[in-house]
Design a protein around this motif. Structure first.
Motif, PDB file in Angstrom:
ATOM      1  N   PHE A 184       3.479   4.776 -15.861  1.00  0.00           N
ATOM      2  CA  PHE A 184       4.526   4.525 -14.866  1.00  0.00           C
ATOM      3  C   PHE A 184       4.115   3.378 -13.950  1.00  0.00           C
ATOM      4  N   TRP A 185       2.838   3.365 -13.535  1.00  0.00           N
ATOM      5  CA  TRP A 185       2.364   2.288 -12.660  1.00  0.00           C
ATOM      6  C   TRP A 185       2.419   0.940 -13.370  1.00  0.00           C
ATOM      7  N   ARG A 186       2.083   0.901 -14.654  1.00  0.00           N
ATOM      8  CA  ARG A 186       2.165  -0.350 -15.405  1.00  0.00           C
ATOM      9  C   ARG A 186       3.588  -0.901 -15.374  1.00  0.00           C
ATOM     10  N   SER A 187       4.549  -0.026 -15.620  1.00  0.00           N
ATOM     11  CA  SER A 187       5.944  -0.472 -15.649  1.00  0.00           C
ATOM     12  C   SER A 187       6.458  -0.807 -14.258  1.00  0.00           C
ATOM     13  N   LEU A 188       6.069   0.017 -13.265  1.00  0.00           N
ATOM     14  CA  LEU A 188       6.513  -0.240 -11.896  1.00  0.00           C
ATOM     15  C   LEU A 188       5.960  -1.567 -11.387  1.00  0.00           C
ATOM     16  N   SER A 189       4.716  -1.876 -11.719  1.00  0.00           N
ATOM     17  CA  SER A 189       4.135  -3.153 -11.279  1.00  0.00           C
ATOM     18  C   SER A 189       4.903  -4.323 -11.873  1.00  0.00           C
ATOM     19  N   GLN A 190       5.352  -4.172 -13.109  1.00  0.00           N
ATOM     20  CA  GLN A 190       6.175  -5.228 -13.712  1.00  0.00           C
ATOM     21  C   GLN A 190       7.508  -5.359 -12.999  1.00  0.00           C
ATOM     22  N   TRP A 191       8.100  -4.218 -12.675  1.00  0.00           N
ATOM     23  CA  TRP A 191       9.410  -4.219 -12.009  1.00  0.00           C
ATOM     24  C   TRP A 191       9.321  -4.908 -10.651  1.00  0.00           C
ATOM     25  N   LEU A 192       8.238  -4.653  -9.915  1.00  0.00           N
ATOM     26  CA  LEU A 192       8.032  -5.306  -8.619  1.00  0.00           C
ATOM     27  C   LEU A 192       7.860  -6.812  -8.803  1.00  0.00           C
ATOM     28  N   GLY A 193       7.116  -7.200  -9.821  1.00  0.00           N
ATOM     29  CA  GLY A 193       6.879  -8.616 -10.055  1.00  0.00           C
ATOM     30  C   GLY A 193       8.061  -9.346 -10.638  1.00  0.00           C
ATOM     31  N   GLY A 235       0.814  -1.211   0.000  1.00  0.00           N
ATOM     32  CA  GLY A 235       0.000   0.000   0.000  1.00  0.00           C
ATOM     33  C   GLY A 235       0.845   1.257   0.000  1.00  0.00           C
ATOM     34  N   ILE A 236       1.988   1.196   0.645  1.00  0.00           N
ATOM     35  CA  ILE A 236       2.905   2.348   0.649  1.00  0.00           C
ATOM     36  C   ILE A 236       3.560   2.509  -0.717  1.00  0.00           C
ATOM     37  N   ILE A 237       3.964   1.395  -1.313  1.00  0.00           N
ATOM     38  CA  ILE A 237       4.628   1.439  -2.618  1.00  0.00           C
ATOM     39  C   ILE A 237       3.703   1.987  -3.697  1.00  0.00           C
ATOM     40  N   ILE A 238       2.413   1.679  -3.599  1.00  0.00           N
ATOM     41  CA  ILE A 238       1.471   2.059  -4.647  1.00  0.00           C
ATOM     42  C   ILE A 238       1.233   3.568  -4.697  1.00  0.00           C
ATOM     43  N   LEU A 239       1.775   4.283  -3.723  1.00  0.00           N
ATOM     44  CA  LEU A 239       1.702   5.748  -3.742  1.00  0.00           C
ATOM     45  C   LEU A 239       2.753   6.364  -4.667  1.00  0.00           C
TER      46      LEU A 239
END
Length: 484
Positions: free
Chosen positions: A129-138, A18-22
Motif C-alpha cells: 500500500f505504501w509503495r502505491s501511495l507514494s506513487q500516487w503522491l508523486g 510525516g502525517i501522511i506517512i502514517l
C-alpha cells in the motif's frame, strides 16, 4: 538565495509528509499486521522531527510571498530528495538494504515503477500500500498537494508549482494558483475513486483495486501482484486500467475543462491531445498486427494487449498485461519507440512529453520550408498560437540535454554492467520514469541484481527525469547559489 526561507518551506512540507506517512497503519490494523505499525511510526517521527528542525533553523516565517524562483527550485529539489529518503525508512524494516530502499522509494515517488523486489511473498499488505501511495503522491506532485492545502503557500505557490512541473508552457485553469492545485487534485482523486470502484466490480480484490488504482492514476506501475496486471488474468481489468492510464497520460487541466467546466470542444481544439490520440491509435494498430500475425493470438487479445502496452509505455506507467520481453523484435521496436515520447504536458506521465515531440516535428517542417523560402516568415504554432522564441529555446535545450544525459548515462552503465541493453534501455526507462525495460530488467524482471553504482546512476536519472531536467540544469549555474 534565502536559505532560511528554503529551510522553513521544506520543514513545513516534511511535517505534512510525516502525517501522511502514517496512512499505511490503517491497512496494518485492518489486516492485523501489527508488527508493521512500527516502521511507519518511526518514518513519521523522523519526518516531523526533521521538519521541525528545518522550521526552527528557518526562523518564524508565516508566509513565503517573497520567495524567488531559484528558492522555489531548491525547495522542490530538496523536497523530492528528502521525502524519498524518509519514504525509504519503512523498507529498511523488511530487510532491504539502504541503497535498495532508497532506490525503491525514489522509484515510487518519481512514479518510475522500477523495482528491486524479487519475491513479493516476503512483504505484508501495508508494504505494498505504501509503495502505491507514494506513487500516487508523486504523480500529481508533493508540492502541488501542499499548495492546495496549506494557506502559507497561497502566493508563493506559483513559483513552487511551476518549479515542480516545469513544462513547456505555464498553464493554470483558475486565476489563483492555489485554486488550480485544488482543482487538479479534485480531478485526480475523483478519477482514482472511479477506477477503484470499476476494478472492484470487475472482480479484482478491493485491496488490489486500491493499490493498482493509486499506481494507475500516478502513471506509476507498482502493483501488489508480482506479475503486474497480467497476473489477474482478467480481460475486463485490462480494459479498465487501459482507459485510466490513458487519462493519467493526458493533461489534467484539459480534463478539468472537459469534466467540470463542461467544455468538450477543448479536447478537439488541443493539438497535443489530438496528437496523443493519433500516436496511441497508429502504434496500437501496428503492434496489434505484429501480435496477431506473428504470435497467433486472437484478434481480441491482440487488440487488448497492444493497446494496453502502448498506452502503458507511452504514459510511462509501466504496467504489463503480458511479458512483452518474449514478443517478436518488431513488436518490441514499437514499444521502444513510445519509450521516447512520454505523456502529455500537465499529466502524471513522464518522458519527453507529447507537446515537445509535436514541436520538433513542426520545427523541422518549418526549417525545410525556410530553406526553400529564405525570406518567408514562418511561425511555429501550437493550438493556433505562435510559440514564443524563449519557449522554443527552452524546448530545444531540454531535448539536447535529454539526449546528452541519455547517452552519457547509457554509456557509463553499459561499461559497469557489460550490457548495452541494460545501459541504454535502463537509462531510457529511468530517465523517462517508465520502469520496466527488456531482458533482466523487463516486465517480469527486477533492478535488484544490478551493481550499486548502476543503481545510484539510475536514482539520479529518475529524479532528474521527474523534475524534467530544468532545476538540475539551473543549479549547475554559479549564480544560482548566491546566498543571502
Amino acid at each position: 538565495m534565502k536559505l532560511k526561507t528554503v529551510s522553513n518551506a521544506l520543514g513545513l512540507v516534511l511535517i505534512g509528509y510525516g502525517i501522511i506517512i502514517l496512512s499505511p497503519i490503517v491497512v496494518a490494523v485492518l489486516e492485523k499486521e501489527y508488527t508493521s505499525i512500527l516502521p511507519f511510526v518511526v518514518a513519521s517521527c523522523c519526518s516531523i522531527t526533521l521538519g521541525g528542525l528545518c522550521k526552527w533553523k528557518g526562523g518564524r516565517i508565516n508566509n513565503f510571498d517573497s520567495i524567488k524562483r531559484s528558492d522555489g527550485l531548491l525547495v522542490v529539489t530538496l523536497t523530492w530528495l528528502v521525502t524519498a529518503l524518509i519514504g525509504a525508512i519503512p523498507y529498511l524494516f523488511y530487510g532491504i538494504s539502504p541503497l535498495d530502499a532508497y532506490f525503491e522509494s525514489v522509484s515510487g515517488l518519481t512514479t518510475t515503477g522500477a523495482t528491486i523486489l524479487t519475491d513479493f511473498s516476503l512483504y505484508p499488505k501495508d508494504f505494498f500500500f505504501w509503495r502505491s501511495l507514494s506513487q500516487w503522491l508523486g504523480g500529481m506532485g508533493i508540492i502541488v498537494l501542499f499548495i492546495a492545502i496549506l494557506p502559507q503557500f497561497a502566493v508563493a505557490g506559483r513559483r513552487l508549482f511551476f518549479a515542480e512541473a516545469p513544462g513547456p508552457t505555464e498553464e493554470k485553469i483558475t486565476p489563483r494558483i492555489a485554486h488550480t492545485a485544488k482543482a487538479l487534485w479534485m480531478i485526480y482523486v475523483l478519477l482514482t475513486i472511479a477506477e477503484v470502484l470499476l476494478l472492484y466490480l470487475a472482480g479484482m480484490p478491493l485491496f488490489d483495486a486500491v493499490c493498482n488504482s493509486l499506481s494507475t492514476m500516478a502513471a506509476g506501475g507498482f502493483s501488489p501482484h508480482p506479475q503486474s496486471i497480467m497476473g489477474y488474468g482478467n480481460p475486463s481489468v485490462v480494459w479498465i486500467i487501459t482507459f485510466f492510464m490513458f487519462l493519467a497520460g493526458s493533461n489534467f487541466a484539459l480534463q478539468y475543462r472537459f469534466l467540470v467546466q463542461l467544455k468538450p470542444k477543448s479536447l478537439l481544439k488541443n493539438d497535443e491531445f489530438m496528437f496523443y490520440v493519433f500516436i496511441v491509435v497508429v502504434l496500437s494498430v501496428a503492434l496489434c498486427g505484429f501480435l496477431f500475425f506473428g504470435h497467433d493470438m486472437s484478434l481480441e487479445k491482440s487488440m487488448r494487449d497492444s493497446l494496453f502496452q502502448v498506452v502503458s509505455i507511452l504514459t510511462t506507467t509501466g504496467f504489463s498485461s503480458a511479458d512483452f520481453a518474449l514478443w517478436l523484435v518488431s513488436a518490441q521496436v514499437v514499444l521502444m519507440t513510445v519509450m521516447f515520447v512520454g505523456g502529455c504536458a500537465g499529466s502524471a506521465g513522464g518522458g519527453i512529453k507529447v507537446v515537445r515531440i509535436l514541436f520538433v516535428g513542426r520545427y523541422l517542417k518549418r526549417e525545410i520550408a525556410q530553406t526553400l523560402h529564405p525570406q518567408a516568415v514562418l511561425p511555429i504554432k501550437i493550438d493556433r498560437t505562435t510559440v514564443p522564441d524563449n519557449i522554443q529555446r527552452q524546448m530545444i535545450g531540454f531535448l539536447l540535454f535529454y539526449v546528452c544525459l541519455l547517452v552519457a548515462s547509457g554509456l557509463i552503465v553499459t561499461i559497469i554492467e557489460g550490457d548495452a541493453s541494460i545501459g541504454f534501455i535502463g537509462t531510457a526507462a529511468t530517465i523517462g520514469n517508465i520502469g520496466p525495460g527488456f531482458g533482466e530488467i523487463g516486465p517480469m524482471g527486477s533492478f535488484g541484481g544490478l551493481a550499486a553504482s548502476t543503481k545510484v546512476i539510475f536514482i539520479i536519472d529518475m529524479v532528474v527525469g521527474r523534475l524534467e531536467l530544468i532545476p538540475f540544469l539551473v543549479m549547475l549555474h554559479r549564480d544560482f547559489w548566491g546566498v543571502k
